[in-house]
Write a protein that holds these residues in place. Structure first.
Motif, short mmCIF file in Angstrom:
data_model
loop_
_atom_site.label_atom_id
_atom_site.label_comp_id
_atom_site.label_asym_id
_atom_site.label_seq_id
_atom_site.Cartn_x
_atom_site.Cartn_y
_atom_site.Cartn_z
N ASP A 155 1.38 2.36 7.69
CA ASP A 155 1.36 1.18 7.09
C ASP A 155 0.18 0.59 7.96
OD1 ASP A 155 3.12 1.15 9.02
OD2 ASP A 155 4.42 -0.53 8.09
N ASN A 157 -7.10 6.22 5.10
CA ASN A 157 -8.16 5.72 4.42
C ASN A 157 -9.08 4.69 5.24
OD1 ASN A 157 -6.20 3.80 3.93
ND2 ASN A 157 -7.38 3.09 2.14
N VAL A 158 -8.19 3.76 6.04
CA VAL A 158 -9.09 2.67 6.71
C VAL A 158 -9.62 3.35 7.87
CG1 VAL A 158 -8.21 0.77 8.21
CG2 VAL A 158 -7.46 0.75 5.87
N TYR A 214 -11.09 -4.52 7.64
CA TYR A 214 -10.48 -3.32 7.28
C TYR A 214 -9.13 -2.91 7.82
CZ TYR A 214 -15.29 -2.06 5.82
OH TYR A 214 -16.49 -1.90 5.16
N HIS A 268 -6.64 -4.66 6.01
CA HIS A 268 -6.69 -4.03 4.74
C HIS A 268 -7.51 -5.01 3.69
CE1 HIS A 268 -3.37 -1.25 5.34
NE2 HIS A 268 -3.65 -1.63 6.45
N TYR A 305 -11.06 -5.23 2.04
CA TYR A 305 -12.25 -4.30 1.85
C TYR A 305 -12.32 -4.57 0.22
CZ TYR A 305 -8.63 -0.62 1.44
OH TYR A 305 -7.61 -0.04 1.29
N ASP A 362 -12.14 -2.87 -2.67
CA ASP A 362 -11.50 -1.41 -3.04
C ASP A 362 -12.24 -1.04 -4.49
OD1 ASP A 362 -10.08 0.77 -3.28
OD2 ASP A 362 -7.94 -0.37 -3.82
#
Lengths: 197, 452, 94
Positions: free
Chosen positions: B43, B48-49, B106, B109, B111, B113
């Motif tokens: 988390d 992906n980050v 990023y 979280h 960004y 998407d």
């Protein structure tokens, strides 16, 4: 000191205009880079065509039979005659006969238009029979290669028009070189797509 | 160094090196997650980050490097100071702040998407990038327009204008996924297989001009040929991204034929750099810059040219699309072409900017071999993984994650290669930034060499 | 006038070769070509390409370039002609 002398010898290898082996060719050296690139593209496309045909020669032969070979032969004659006039134009311009050169180059461009007319008659017949670039197999490749070539004829006519406007002997050579390349490509793709079977 | 404003390059390159370090560290974290998926709390640091930071940081620092290169070489080529050093620093501030804010965002979280790799920046960062690019283009164009115009600056300007113009496509995100991908490639492909190559060629040409002493005329002609073949093959080569995204089938032919020839300009650059060094009359003392330049053309030829050709034909790509073969190609291509060219110009310029004799060359060259070994080993490893993956997943039809389980050994090897790469990168940064009284290994004096 | 004469000769040869093409390949009828005809089509194409390269494009003056371009053309045409020697699929399982 000794090393300096040794290094100096290699400086003798510097050509005057910097174009190296391209400098001896008629017209602008970059035109020859383009000509070589174009031949590579059409060559690769033809090899791809040969490879794709070997997957399914029977379907390719059946599709190929729909082509109008006579129109192809006529267009060959048209382009070769056009190239002849373009070569005569370069020759005339080199001797300073500007008027004669213009007339000949105009004839060359006009024959390019004739080529396009014949080609579009062919295309419209192909399309009327239900074959287009999305048909897959032979016709996708046929439309891509001949279409890409036809685009070069259009571009060539534009280039010849530019040469008529800016008519230095060097431009004549450069423009005619492009035009002859279009000729050359047709001479290679025509038998491969139309005649071999 | 002959012009005061060439110093602008320093701040850009410091920023570039910082983000370079961030990029490879996040690469290492990503490589670790492949092997030990539960090591980092997912988390806090989801894959992906991590991947996003790794790829975005790469692009950002390469661009910073290009900006720095432009500010370094344009005054010398144009024979005048940069139009406005103040604007250059403003541009840096905007760009660097945007980049850092994006990376920090990023991690929290934040960004865009939109499932568009490399273009995950929020809109305001994209707009900041565009403003910075406009300032940059104004600044360097004014400098060149008022100064001497050379083939090197012309090609560099063409490339950098292209970079800015094609980035505009990132603002347009159509709803249709196929159309979306077509526009996405206008940025990504036309950058790295188009205008970036022009930037790379002109920087290499500048280094060759300075280091080998070959006539400018000869170097310019090479540059023209490389540019012509790059644009001829690269533009329609975009077709090799249109195979399976819903575009018409004829793109398989167009993409295959043109992109197969994309190897030509890269081969041209190999011949160019080696021929210039061979012909050169100058025995330049900066061996490290020469090593990076020659390494650049050779590794770009293999990474972009050969590894690109490996899976560019549509009949091959039908099986390999999106496997580790792509990752292998991506790593060596970016490293060889764009990382190396940046490190080459930095290795050439920093001794001049800091007004020292070439220093720490030995460590610098050691870092070349470390990073190169790391990236090449990674590439080979991922290629084997990709071939295996292609067979198991695409030919045998085994599900994606089941295949991934079988590739673990390769990912472990890749992690090792990544660690070596990070060590090499840190060594490079050290060798560039930390002054030294003398070389780690003293160069042999030529005059004392015995006569043969 | 020497140049014009040579160009005229080249053009005449190109036109007759094209006619030969049409006859050899039997331009109007859709049949499979014999081995000899395939070979002849290839040879005629190479001859025409060489004439265009040498006289229209003027490579007669630079033998190295002429040889290079001719070799490329020969290689392409040879491979395509060779591929037509196979009337059935080389890949499909029969």
């Amino acid at each position: 000191m000794r090393r300096e002398e040794v290094v100096d010898i290699s400086t003798a290898v510097v050509d005057e205009d910097g174009w190296g082996p391209l400098s001896g060719l008629p017209g602008h050296p970059l035109m020859w880079v383009l000509i070589a690139s174009e031949l590579a593209v059409f060559g690769l496309a033809l090899l791809g065509y040969a490879g794709a045909r070997l997957h399914d020669p029977i379907a390719f032969a059946a599709a190929q039979d729909h082509l109008d070979r006579l129109a192809g032969v006529i267009n060959t004659a048209v382009l070769l005659t056009s190239g002849f006039f373009a070569a005569l134009a370069v020759d005339a311009r080199a001797r300073g006969r500007r008027g004669a050169a213009r007339l000949r180059l105009t004839l060359a461009a006009a024959l390019g238009v004739v080529f396009l007319v014949v080609k579009s008659v062919e295309y419209s017949r192909d399309l009327a029979q239900g074959f287009d670039i999305d048909s897959g197999g032979f016709f996708t490749i046929y439309f891509l290669i001949t279409g890409f070539h036809a685009l070069h004829v259009v571009l060539g006519i534009i280039i010849l028009a530019i040469v008529l406007r800016f008519d230095s002997p060097g431009n004549y050579e450069t423009g005619a070189s492009f035009w002859h390349m279009v000729d050359l490509v047709w001479i290679v793709i025509f038998p491969c797509l139309y005649l071999l079977r | 160094m002959r012009y005061e404003s060439q110093n602008i390059a320093k701040i850009y390159w410091y920023g570039a090196l910082l983000i370079f370090a961030v990029q490879v560290v996040f690469g290492l974290i990503g490589g670790t997650i492949y092997v030990l998926p539960n090591l980092f709390p997912t988390d806090l640091l989801p894959f992906n980050v991590v991947r996003m930071i790794h790829t975005n940081a790469l692009v950002v620092w390469l661009l910073l490097g290009f900006f720095g290169a432009a500010y370094f070489l344009i005054p010398e080529e144009a024979e005048r100071e940069i139009h406005s050093p103040f604007l250059a620093y403003v541009q840096f501030a905007i760009f660097f702040f945007g980049a850092l804010a994006a990376v920090a965002g990023y991690l929290f979280h934040i960004y865009a998407d939109q499932a568009r790799s490399y273009l995950e920046q929020p809109l305001w960062v994209k707009l900041g990038i565009i403003v910075a690019a406009l300032i940059f283009l104004f600044n360097i164009s004014m400098t060149v327009l008022q100064g001497r115009k050379t083939a090197i600056t012309n090609v560099l300007l063409l490339g950098l204008w292209g970079v800015a113009i094609f980035f505009l496509f990132s603002l347009y995100n159509p709803a249709n996924l196929s159309v979306d991908k077509m526009f996405w490639w206008y940025v990504v492909h036309l950058w790295v297989e188009g205008v970036w190559e022009l930037v790379m060629a002109s920087i290499l040409a500048f280094i060759m001009l300075k280091m080998t002493g070959v006539d400018r005329e000869v170097i310019e002609k090479w540059l023209y040929v490389i540019v012509a073949t790059t644009l001829f093959t690269g533009v329609l080569g975009t077709g090799h991204h249109y195979y399976w995204i819903g575009a018409p089938g004829y793109w398989q032919w167009i993409g295959s034929v043109f992109s197969a020839l994309e190897v030509v300009p890269f081969f041209g650059m190999v011949v160019f750099t080696f021929a210039m060094v061979w012909k050169g009359r100058r025995d330049h003392p900066n061996k490290a810059a020469l090593l990076w330049s020659l390494g650049c053309s050779v590794l770009a030829f293999f990474g972009a040219g050969v590894w690109g050709f490996l899976h560019t034909l549509s009949s091959v790509n039908f099986y390999t699309h999106g496997t580790q073969v792509t990752a292998a190609h991506g790593h060596l291509a970016f490293y060889g072409a764009y990382v190396c060219v940046n490190l080459a110009i930095m290795s050439y310029a920093f001794p001049l900017l800091k007004n020292r004799a070439p220093y720490n060359q030995v460590l610098n060259m050691l870092s070349f071999w470390l990073i190169t070994s790391g990236v090449v080993f990674m590439t080979v490893t991922l290629t084997f993984a990709g071939v295996l993956q292609t067979h198991l997943e695409r030919v045998n039809g085994i599900p994606y994650m089941d295949v991934q389980d079988q590739l673990g050994f390769f990912y472990l090897l890749r992690l090792g290669a990544g660690a070596v790469t990070v060590v090499g990168v840190l060594l490079f940064i050290y060798s560039i930034l930390v002054p030294r009284e003398q070389e780690a290994i003293a160069p042999t004096s030529l005059t004392t060499a015995p006569a043969e | 006038m020497g140049n014009t004469g040579r160009l005229l000769r080249t053009w005449a040869m190109l036109m007759s070769l094209s006619l030969a093409f049409a006859i050899v390949a039997d331009a109007t009828r859709p049949t499979r070509l014999s081995h000899v005809a395939l070979l002849l089509v290839g040879v005629v194409a190479v001859l025409k390409a060489r004439l265009v390269l040498a006289d229209y494009l003027g490579l007669r003056a630079t033998p190295t370039a002429l040889a290079g371009f001719s070799t490329a053309v020969v290689a392409i045409i040879a491979l395509v002609v060779l591929s037509f020697e196979f009337p059935v699929s080389l890949f499909a399982r029969q």
